[in-house]
Design a protein around this motif. Sequence first.
Motif, PDB file in Angstrom:
ATOM      1  N   SER A  10      83.200  74.626 -65.810  1.00 22.39           N
ATOM      2  CA  SER A  10      82.743  74.386 -67.172  1.00 22.39           C
ATOM      3  C   SER A  10      83.656  73.377 -67.861  1.00 22.39           C
ATOM      4  CB  SER A  10      82.730  75.699 -67.962  1.00 22.39           C
ATOM      5  OG  SER A  10      84.042  76.188 -68.101  1.00 22.39           O
ATOM      6  N   LYS A  11      83.290  72.991 -69.064  1.00 23.07           N
ATOM      7  CA  LYS A  11      84.051  71.986 -69.800  1.00 23.07           C
ATOM      8  C   LYS A  11      85.313  72.552 -70.436  1.00 23.07           C
ATOM      9  CE  LYS A  11      80.039  69.078 -70.825  1.00 23.07           C
ATOM     10  NZ  LYS A  11      79.220  68.455 -71.876  1.00 23.07           N
ATOM     11  N   THR A  12      85.410  73.862 -70.536  1.00 24.04           N
ATOM     12  CA  THR A  12      86.591  74.488 -71.128  1.00 24.04           C
ATOM     13  C   THR A  12      87.054  75.648 -70.251  1.00 24.04           C
ATOM     14  OG1 THR A  12      85.275  76.018 -72.471  1.00 24.04           O
ATOM     15  CG2 THR A  12      85.877  73.909 -73.478  1.00 24.04           C
ATOM     16  N   SER A  13      88.300  76.035 -70.412  1.00 22.85           N
ATOM     17  CA  SER A  13      88.836  77.216 -69.737  1.00 22.85           C
ATOM     18  C   SER A  13      89.749  77.943 -70.707  1.00 22.85           C
ATOM     19  CB  SER A  13      89.584  76.835 -68.460  1.00 22.85           C
ATOM     20  OG  SER A  13      90.722  76.058 -68.774  1.00 22.85           O
ATOM     21  N   GLY A  14      90.092  79.165 -70.377  1.00 22.03           N
ATOM     22  CA  GLY A  14      90.957  79.941 -71.252  1.00 22.03           C
ATOM     23  C   GLY A  14      91.490  81.158 -70.534  1.00 22.03           C
ATOM     24  N   GLY A  15      92.286  81.932 -71.241  1.00 18.58           N
ATOM     25  CA  GLY A  15      92.855  83.127 -70.649  1.00 18.58           C
ATOM     26  C   GLY A  15      93.359  84.081 -71.705  1.00 18.58           C
ATOM     27  N   VAL A  16      93.482  85.337 -71.306  1.00 22.04           N
ATOM     28  CA  VAL A  16      94.077  86.362 -72.167  1.00 22.04           C
ATOM     29  C   VAL A  16      94.966  87.229 -71.288  1.00 22.04           C
ATOM     30  CG1 VAL A  16      92.049  87.866 -71.886  1.00 22.04           C
ATOM     31  CG2 VAL A  16      93.649  88.245 -73.790  1.00 22.04           C
ATOM     32  N   LYS A  17      96.176  87.519 -71.786  1.00 22.21           N
ATOM     33  CA  LYS A  17      97.145  88.291 -71.026  1.00 22.21           C
ATOM     34  C   LYS A  17      97.752  89.372 -71.916  1.00 22.21           C
ATOM     35  CE  LYS A  17      99.413  84.450 -69.917  1.00 22.21           C
ATOM     36  NZ  LYS A  17      98.505  83.303 -70.031  1.00 22.21           N
ATOM     37  N   PHE A  18      98.005  90.537 -71.319  1.00 19.39           N
ATOM     38  CA  PHE A  18      98.705  91.620 -72.000  1.00 19.39           C
ATOM     39  C   PHE A  18     100.180  91.540 -71.642  1.00 19.39           C
ATOM     40  CE2 PHE A  18     100.423  95.986 -71.897  1.00 19.39           C
ATOM     41  CZ  PHE A  18     100.306  96.290 -73.256  1.00 19.39           C
ATOM     42  N   PHE A  19     101.038  91.465 -72.647  1.00 18.14           N
ATOM     43  CA  PHE A  19     102.484  91.323 -72.473  1.00 18.14           C
ATOM     44  C   PHE A  19     103.174  92.642 -72.817  1.00 18.14           C
ATOM     45  CE2 PHE A  19     106.671  90.629 -74.288  1.00 18.14           C
ATOM     46  CZ  PHE A  19     107.275  89.753 -73.410  1.00 18.14           C
ATOM     47  N   PHE A  20     104.162  93.030 -72.016  1.00 16.32           N
ATOM     48  CA  PHE A  20     104.974  94.196 -72.348  1.00 16.32           C
ATOM     49  C   PHE A  20     106.405  93.938 -71.891  1.00 16.32           C
ATOM     50  CE2 PHE A  20     102.957  94.714 -68.285  1.00 16.32           C
ATOM     51  CZ  PHE A  20     103.926  95.226 -67.445  1.00 16.32           C
ATOM     52  N   GLY A  21     107.371  94.285 -72.771  1.00 12.60           N
ATOM     53  CA  GLY A  21     108.754  94.001 -72.435  1.00 12.60           C
ATOM     54  C   GLY A  21     109.694  94.412 -73.548  1.00 12.60           C
ATOM     55  N   ASP A  66      95.112  81.546 -74.567  1.00 12.13           N
ATOM     56  CA  ASP A  66      95.153  80.085 -74.517  1.00 12.13           C
ATOM     57  C   ASP A  66      93.754  79.534 -74.272  1.00 12.13           C
ATOM     58  OD1 ASP A  66      94.898  79.532 -71.447  1.00 12.13           O
ATOM     59  OD2 ASP A  66      96.493  81.007 -71.607  1.00 12.13           O
ATOM     60  N   PHE A  67      93.566  78.299 -74.701  1.00 11.79           N
ATOM     61  CA  PHE A  67      92.270  77.624 -74.626  1.00 11.79           C
ATOM     62  C   PHE A  67      92.514  76.177 -74.238  1.00 11.79           C
ATOM     63  CE2 PHE A  67      89.138  74.870 -76.635  1.00 11.79           C
ATOM     64  CZ  PHE A  67      87.947  75.388 -76.139  1.00 11.79           C
ATOM     65  N   LYS A  68      91.698  75.659 -73.316  1.00 10.56           N
ATOM     66  CA  LYS A  68      91.947  74.326 -72.798  1.00 10.56           C
ATOM     67  C   LYS A  68      90.653  73.596 -72.498  1.00 10.56           C
ATOM     68  CE  LYS A  68      94.421  72.095 -68.971  1.00 10.56           C
ATOM     69  NZ  LYS A  68      95.235  72.341 -67.766  1.00 10.56           N
ATOM     70  N   GLY A  69      90.553  72.339 -72.971  1.00 15.55           N
ATOM     71  CA  GLY A  69      89.465  71.474 -72.562  1.00 15.55           C
ATOM     72  C   GLY A  69      89.684  70.989 -71.142  1.00 15.55           C
ATOM     73  N   ARG A  70      88.612  70.606 -70.465  1.00 19.86           N
ATOM     74  CA  ARG A  70      88.700  70.282 -69.041  1.00 19.86           C
ATOM     75  C   ARG A  70      89.711  69.169 -68.742  1.00 19.86           C
ATOM     76  NH1 ARG A  70      86.275  71.338 -64.423  1.00 19.86           N
ATOM     77  NH2 ARG A  70      86.228  69.755 -62.783  1.00 19.86           N
ATOM     78  N   ASP A  71      89.778  68.146 -69.546  1.00 19.72           N
ATOM     79  CA  ASP A  71      90.673  67.018 -69.279  1.00 19.72           C
ATOM     80  C   ASP A  71      91.935  67.045 -70.129  1.00 19.72           C
ATOM     81  OD1 ASP A  71      88.930  65.919 -67.367  1.00 19.72           O
ATOM     82  OD2 ASP A  71      87.702  65.030 -68.954  1.00 19.72           O
ATOM     83  N   TRP A  72      92.181  68.162 -70.827  1.00 17.96           N
ATOM     84  CA  TRP A  72      93.398  68.259 -71.631  1.00 17.96           C
ATOM     85  C   TRP A  72      94.612  68.464 -70.729  1.00 17.96           C
ATOM     86  CZ3 TRP A  72      92.117  72.089 -76.205  1.00 17.96           C
ATOM     87  CH2 TRP A  72      91.038  71.564 -76.931  1.00 17.96           C
ATOM     88  N   PRO A  73      95.734  67.819 -71.024  1.00 21.01           N
ATOM     89  CA  PRO A  73      96.961  68.058 -70.249  1.00 21.01           C
ATOM     90  C   PRO A  73      97.733  69.293 -70.701  1.00 21.01           C
ATOM     91  CG  PRO A  73      97.356  66.355 -71.857  1.00 21.01           C
ATOM     92  CD  PRO A  73      95.885  66.688 -71.968  1.00 21.01           C
ATOM     93  N   PHE A  74      97.251  69.979 -71.739  1.00 20.38           N
ATOM     94  CA  PHE A  74      97.921  71.175 -72.240  1.00 20.38           C
ATOM     95  C   PHE A  74      96.877  72.134 -72.800  1.00 20.38           C
ATOM     96  CE2 PHE A  74      97.870  67.992 -75.599  1.00 20.38           C
ATOM     97  CZ  PHE A  74      97.251  68.677 -76.632  1.00 20.38           C
ATOM     98  N   SER A  75      97.277  73.379 -72.996  1.00 15.40           N
ATOM     99  CA  SER A  75      96.428  74.398 -73.606  1.00 15.40           C
ATOM    100  C   SER A  75      96.880  74.657 -75.039  1.00 15.40           C
ATOM    101  CB  SER A  75      96.508  75.708 -72.825  1.00 15.40           C
ATOM    102  OG  SER A  75      96.077  75.556 -71.493  1.00 15.40           O
ATOM    103  N   ILE A  76      95.946  75.071 -75.880  1.00 15.50           N
ATOM    104  CA  ILE A  76      96.291  75.597 -77.204  1.00 15.50           C
ATOM    105  C   ILE A  76      96.662  77.067 -77.022  1.00 15.50           C
ATOM    106  CG2 ILE A  76      95.498  76.043 -79.544  1.00 15.50           C
ATOM    107  CD1 ILE A  76      95.769  73.074 -78.831  1.00 15.50           C
TER     108      ILE A  76
END
Length: 201
Positions: free
Chosen positions: A32-43, A65-75
């Motif tokens: 797809s044109k975008t990708s993303g992720g969600v993570k649970f953190f504990f520490g 995080d959220f990223k466009g397909r050709d972005w070099p970084f994620s938001i």
Amino acid sequence: MRPPIVFLVLIFLLVGTQDLLAQQKYYYYGESKTSGGVKFFFGSKSLDDIWDPVEGHTEIGLKFDFKGRDWPFSIAFDILSSYDTKANYYYNGYLMDITGNTLEKNIGIRVETQPSDNINVFTGAGVSFINGTFKSSDLFGNSASDADSGVGSWFEIGAAMKSDNMEFGINIIESSADITLFGVSGDAGGLHFGMFFGMRW
């Protein structure tokens, strides 16, 4: 608070990403044109002396995080909540229950690369919005509390192993934001160390 550091890191990340893209694969899932992720953190989170005796917090959170397909970084957008308490603690000459907690909302960019097919390494930086609360109460029901919020910066490094769209790994974060509790100035951020697991799409 150390705002110059985060801006220098952001500039480094943005400039450095061009070389990263030219030399190695960058992190991306799907067609797809975008990708993303969600993570649970504990520490854990270590704070400065303004929080004594509750400066060693347990922490949980969510990292997005959220990223466009050709972005070099994620938001990146992360929410981290930390907490510590001491019961029946002698504080200022009295036997008291002491509680401290913080809530961080971190916004910025995250640069991710893949040195191998199942390993992902990342670094990130941005602006941190932190709320801090300190409470105390004695055996007679008398209590006092103070809260404040500040704006500062955050920086992180981490690594993850991935299988299909799932991933787990370790994360080190440093955050900073000035607050004042009971007339004493200090830092509501700190050094975070923990693990995470989550998914990407």
